[in-house]
Design a protein around this motif. Sequence first.
Motif, short mmCIF file in Angstrom:
data_model
loop_
_atom_site.label_atom_id
_atom_site.label_comp_id
_atom_site.label_asym_id
_atom_site.label_seq_id
_atom_site.Cartn_x
_atom_site.Cartn_y
_atom_site.Cartn_z
N VAL A 210 -5.82 3.26 -8.14
CA VAL A 210 -5.78 2.21 -6.06
C VAL A 210 -5.85 3.96 -5.30
O VAL A 210 -6.50 3.92 -3.96
N SER B 167 -5.27 -1.97 -9.61
CA SER B 167 -5.39 -2.91 -8.74
C SER B 167 -6.16 -3.89 -9.52
O SER B 167 -6.06 -5.19 -8.63
N ASN C 260 1.88 -0.32 -9.62
CA ASN C 260 0.64 0.01 -8.47
C ASN C 260 -0.32 1.15 -8.44
O ASN C 260 -0.92 0.56 -7.40
N ARG D 171 -0.55 -8.68 -10.36
CA ARG D 171 -0.26 -7.94 -9.35
C ARG D 171 1.34 -7.88 -8.30
O ARG D 171 1.29 -7.43 -8.13
#
Length: 249
Positions: free
Chosen positions: A55, A235, A232, A216
Amino acid sequence: MKIKYTVALVMALAASLGAMAQERIAQNKPYIDLRPLHFGILVGMHLQDIELENVGPQMVAAPDGTQQEQLILCDADRWNPGFSVGVLADLRLSQHLSVRFTPTMHFGAKHLRFINLSQTDENGRPHRETQDLKNTYISLPVDLKFSAQRFNNYRPYVLAGVNPMINLTGGEQDYVRLKRYDTFIEVGVGCDLYLRFFKLIPELKFCYSLSNALDRDHANSLQDPNMRAYANSVSAGHSKMFVLTFYFE
């Protein structure tokens, strides 16, 4: 003149070897492929990997409640080996085409490496974390197998199909966890070897995940808030496998 004699000798040798290669020999199990339905077992090994999408920079809540930016990179740094075992059912459609169903269990893991570029030690090296992402897959592939004409005691083939998989493992407090269900597309090559008492089939195929394999929502269930930034940091992920299988019919 010596060159001409040498060329002629090489051509004659090549012709004789070609003639020997085309020589017919007694066939083992000559009628085994005429059965409309036959079964077998399989054992093999595989290599697992996963393509991850990072990400990039993300805002992370510090213990004092402030927000700070962190850049964490994650990748699978090697192909991990595993073991496979299963059964085979083959339905003959025509002389060269058949449908195969090969329920299989794959035991293996993926090795993940996290590099936190926002946290460094006294030598300026970024902080690193690793995770062994263990996988126990139940694989339910359905493949179309197109075989060449049999010659003597071998018969090469190609295959392609769809492979739904069920993942039976996943740590509740790991950095990354995969979804329970995934679907792969697969292609491969192999060769039927007709031995005296049975048929041995070595096969190599490549499997690639069609959907995002990452769970997720997993980051929200982590008890350690410091782990959530690592969870996190990615993705999406698409699993890959090279599978070397030996079938016995």
